[in-house]
Design an enzyme around this catalytic site. Structure first.
Site, PDB file in Angstrom:
ATOM      1  N   ASP A  41       0.862  -1.144  -0.002  1.00  0.00           N
ATOM      2  CA  ASP A  41       0.048   0.092   0.026  1.00  0.00           C
ATOM      3  C   ASP A  41       0.811   1.202   0.043  1.00  0.00           C
ATOM      4  OD1 ASP A  41      -2.511  -1.457  -0.145  1.00  0.00           O
ATOM      5  OD2 ASP A  41      -2.535  -1.296   2.176  1.00  0.00           O
ATOM      6  N   TYR A  69       6.962  -8.652   8.387  1.00  0.00           N
ATOM      7  CA  TYR A  69       6.639  -7.189   8.187  1.00  0.00           C
ATOM      8  C   TYR A  69       7.308  -6.720   9.944  1.00  0.00           C
ATOM      9  CZ  TYR A  69       3.641  -7.897   4.349  1.00  0.00           C
ATOM     10  OH  TYR A  69       3.216  -8.360   3.151  1.00  0.00           O
ATOM     11  N   ASP A  83      -6.317   1.042   8.726  1.00  0.00           N
ATOM     12  CA  ASP A  83      -5.055   1.574   8.793  1.00  0.00           C
ATOM     13  C   ASP A  83      -5.183   3.311   9.005  1.00  0.00           C
ATOM     14  OD1 ASP A  83      -5.565   3.023   6.389  1.00  0.00           O
ATOM     15  OD2 ASP A  83      -4.489   1.178   5.232  1.00  0.00           O
ATOM     16  N   ARG A 179      -3.174  -5.159   8.548  1.00  0.00           N
ATOM     17  CA  ARG A 179      -3.900  -4.284   9.078  1.00  0.00           C
ATOM     18  C   ARG A 179      -5.196  -4.965   9.818  1.00  0.00           C
ATOM     19  NH1 ARG A 179      -7.008  -1.956   4.003  1.00  0.00           N
ATOM     20  NH2 ARG A 179      -5.700  -2.822   2.365  1.00  0.00           N
TER      21      ARG A 179
END
Length: 302
Positions: A41, A69, A83, A179
């Site tokens: 994103d 991540y 998010d 998320r």
């Protein structure tokens, strides 16, 4: 002149889409065929795997390994996108939240779990992307999917008034929405939550340490120097090194017996490596002795 080809590992900056990066790479190299494996994103940073030239035909096989991540999660505020870029839709005090409780809740979100993708996601609903429907104000019930979360660890919990912020690390399978993990973690704790930041550190064997910052690569006088062999990142697929005769038969669309060297089940994919490069992708057939038929062929007689 032979077209450039290979895998480029880029450290994507914040504020750019993955497609923006592909456009920059295409213009810099002067190559039309460029694609990416594993979307990031715009708000996310970190490892983006770019495929150049004929390697774009391997996109569906690259990026299949686990992804790693790091990032931050905010407790006490929920958003419609799960998010920091979304609109606030829920608030509640998280001032009494303790790290032990957060870690215990995170342990319930590891292993094989059922996950509902965010409303703002690329999931198809009746032929349309969920994020397009969400932007039109249409809320749809997205079906849950099974994903695998190998690790979900949190530390550094800090309170900022009524909210609390923690750092996290996640190792998960392809198709996992981090998320959504943050959102679901808040639900388990009884408070809304969303992801504030995200950085991708790894895709299978590809590591952020091997990536080059996008701006540095764009400023390079030798951008092709950073293209790597796709064999480095085709994780999990068995390799088969055929003879010249077998390679020619595959190139002609014929099935070839592989003998006892590979333990294959019908439908398994095989990387066919000839003269040190990926020459084809084969598919195991349901027959004895074991045989492979060509699925994609890259090799050209020379």
């Amino acid at each position: 002149m032979q077209e450039l080809e290979g895998v480029l590992l880029v450290d994507k900056p914040q504020g750019m889409t993955s497609h923006d990066v592909v456009d920059r790479v295409r213009r810099k190299l002067g190559v039309r065929r460029v694609g990416h494996a594993g979307t990031l994103d715009p708000m996310a940073t970190g490892l983006l795997m770019i495929c150049v030239g004929r390697v774009t035909r391997l996109l569906e096989y690259l990026g299949q390994g686990d992804k790693e991540y790091s990032g931050t999660v905010v407790f006490g505020v929920g958003t419609d996108s799960d998010d920091a870029e979304g609109q606030v839709i829920a608030q509640a005090s998280a001032k009494d939240l303790h790290l032990d409780a957060v870690r215990e809740a995170a342990s319930k979100l590891t292993g094989d779990i059922r996950q509902r993708p965010p409303q703002y996601s690329a999931v198809h609903v009746d032929g349309k992307r969920a994020y397009d429907l969400a932007r039109q104000g249409k809320r749809v019930e997205l079906p849950e999917r099974t994903v695998r979360v190998r690790a979900f660890t949190l530390d550094g919990l800090q309170h900022e008034g009524e909210i609390a912020v923690a750092r996290f690390r996640v190792v998960c399978s392809k198709g996992t929405y981090v998320r959504a993990l943050c959102r679901d973690l808040g639900e388990l704790l009884g408070v809304p939550a969303h992801m504030r930041s995200l950085r991708r550190l790894a895709i299978g064997s590809a590591r952020i340490e091997d990536a080059i910052p996008l701006d540095d690569w764009l400023a390079s006088d030798e951008p092709a120097f950073h293209l790597r062999d796709p064999l480095l990142y085709l994780d999990g697929l068995p390799l088969w090194h055929p003879s010249r005769e077998a390679m020619e038969r595959l190139a002609n669309g014929q099935a070839v017996e592989v003998g006892e060297a590979l333990a294959l089940s019908p439908g398994d994919l095989v990387l066919v490596v000839y003269a040190g490069t990926v020459a084809a992708v084969g598919e195991a057939m349901d027959r004895k002795p074991a045989a492979v038929r060509p699925k994609k062929v890259f090799w050209k007689r020379g």
